[in-house]
Design an enzyme around this catalytic site. Structure first.
Site: not given
Length: 401
Positions: A236, A290, A341, A363
């Site tokens: 990712n 997660s 972030y 998430e």
């Protein structure tokens, strides 16, 4: 009109070959620039495993910083923390105990179960059985192989000559729900009458297998490259979306290593090629990770707002409300860079820039009590509530084709 909704879900599994007795997960609470510098200096002096955010470069004031500290360094770390004046708390007192406790399901079975963490071989068996049991509804194709040669099977629920798409733990649950409730759930029936559903059960299958066979806390792919003894890249961080800029590392040994080039990881290239080849019919892309209880949307690789920010935020907030209605689980919604972030190279940003407007990242649970080690007993409620948010987003897409 053909419509594709693509979901990518990430889950980790339990292994005990690498032991973590006495290790702790500590939440740091920096409120001064001096605290940020302290955390960055700490990371440069000992090996610190950042859980959230994912590296010391992403640490800023007024965000919680969760770090995994090996037992051998704890005495020194606690002395330094007390000297720093920064508030902190211990989230997990013994990481190995938490790992051992993760498999808390009382269901005893060697076959695939939607409420358990399943091994790669068990997932492969489930893929074969679910397609064999539902030949008129489900088909299987392979979009390529992983670095270590594992097939990347893409499942499709096809109730119409029309297209939806999907990728582990909750992915299988969501997929099973879609199949089992078609015809009895009015909303699901309406969605599947207009959309096909694609599921990539495991994205990083080499890394996933490694969590069972060697190191439970492994996150990257398993690719090897000349000139470095370090393995893998963060898939990712490997998509061509602000590649290797904010929130990504060019260090091959980092957990946020962006790879040698965009799409250097074959798993990323396989998924990207599938999406590129079908972009005219893809209307939404959902990727599930997660932890932190967030529903994010572009951008993560930059601070600027997406062109469709207002609509994306409205949909995310309504989907989060739907999710919360079941068990009261609270999610925060917003652009990735400002909500959690900055992180360049993500698949959601890449899909959005490709033209897929409804591009979201979940998430999932929790907010740090268990972190990456969510117990099996929470799989079902997590997936049940997530399904409500997914259905809301899909219904919005359906109304806005």
């Amino acid at each position: 009109m053909k419509v594709l909704l693509l979901l990518g879900l990430v889950a980790l599994a339990l292994c005990e070959l690498t032991r973590y007795e006495g290790d702790k997960v500590i939440r740091l609470k920096p409120v001064l620039n001096a605290h940020v510098l302290f955390i960055q200096d700490l990371a440069s002096s000992i090996k610190v495993d950042f859980w959230s955010p994912e590296s010391e470069q992403q640490v800023t004031i007024d965000i919680d910083v969760d770090i995994h500290v090996p037992a051998a360094f704890l005495d020194m770390v606690f002395v330094k923390l007390d000297q720093s004046g920064m508030d902190y708390e211990v989230l997990i007192h013994d990481l190995q105990d938490a790992l051992n406790g993760q498999m808390d399901s009382r269901i005893q079975t060697k076959s695939h179960d939607y409420t358990k963490y399943n091994s790669w071989s068990t997932i492969q068996g489930w893929i074969t059985s679910i397609t064999s049991a539902n030949p008129t509804l489900i088909s299987r194709t392979t979009i390529g192989n992983s670095y270590e040669g594992r097939p990347m099977h893409l499942l499709k629920v096809s109730l119409n000559p029309v297209l939806v798409g999907c990728s582990l733990c909750c992915a299988a649950f969501l997929y099973g729900q879609a199949v089992s409730t078609y015809g009895s759930d009015a909303q699901m029936t309406s969605l599947l009458n207009q959309m096909d559903v694609f599921v990539l059960p495991v994205f990083n299958m080499d890394g996933y297998e490694h969590t069972w066979s060697s190191d439970r806390m492994w996150r990257k792919t398993r690719s090897k490259r000349s000139g470095s003894s370090c393995i893998g890249a963060d898939p990712n961080r490997n998509f061509d979306a602000g590649w290797c800029t904010l929130g990504a590392s060019s260090n091959p040994c980092s957990d946020t290593y962006c790879g040698s080039t965009p799409e250097s990881e074959i798993e990323v290239k396989n998924v990207a090629n599938f999406i590129r080849n079908n972009k005219s019919i893809i209307k939404a892309y959902l990727t599930i990770h997660s932890y932190s209880q967030l529903l994010l949307f572009p951008y993560s690789y930059k601070y600027g707002l997406a062109a469709d920010h207002a609509e994306l935020l409205s949909v995310a907030e309504a989907a989060s409300t739907a999710l919360r209605s079941l068990y009261g689980t609270k999610y925060t919604s917003g652009p990735g860079a400002t909500t959690i972030y900055p992180a360049a190279g993500g698949s959601d940003d890449w899909a959005y820039d490709l033209g897929i407007k409804y591009s979201y990242t979940f998430e999932l649970r929790d907010t740090g009590r268990y972190g990456f080690l969510l117990p099996e007993s929470q799989i079902k409620p997590t997936c049940e509530e997530t399904m409500l948010a997914v259905k809301y987003i899909a219904a919005h897409v359906q109304k806005n084709l």
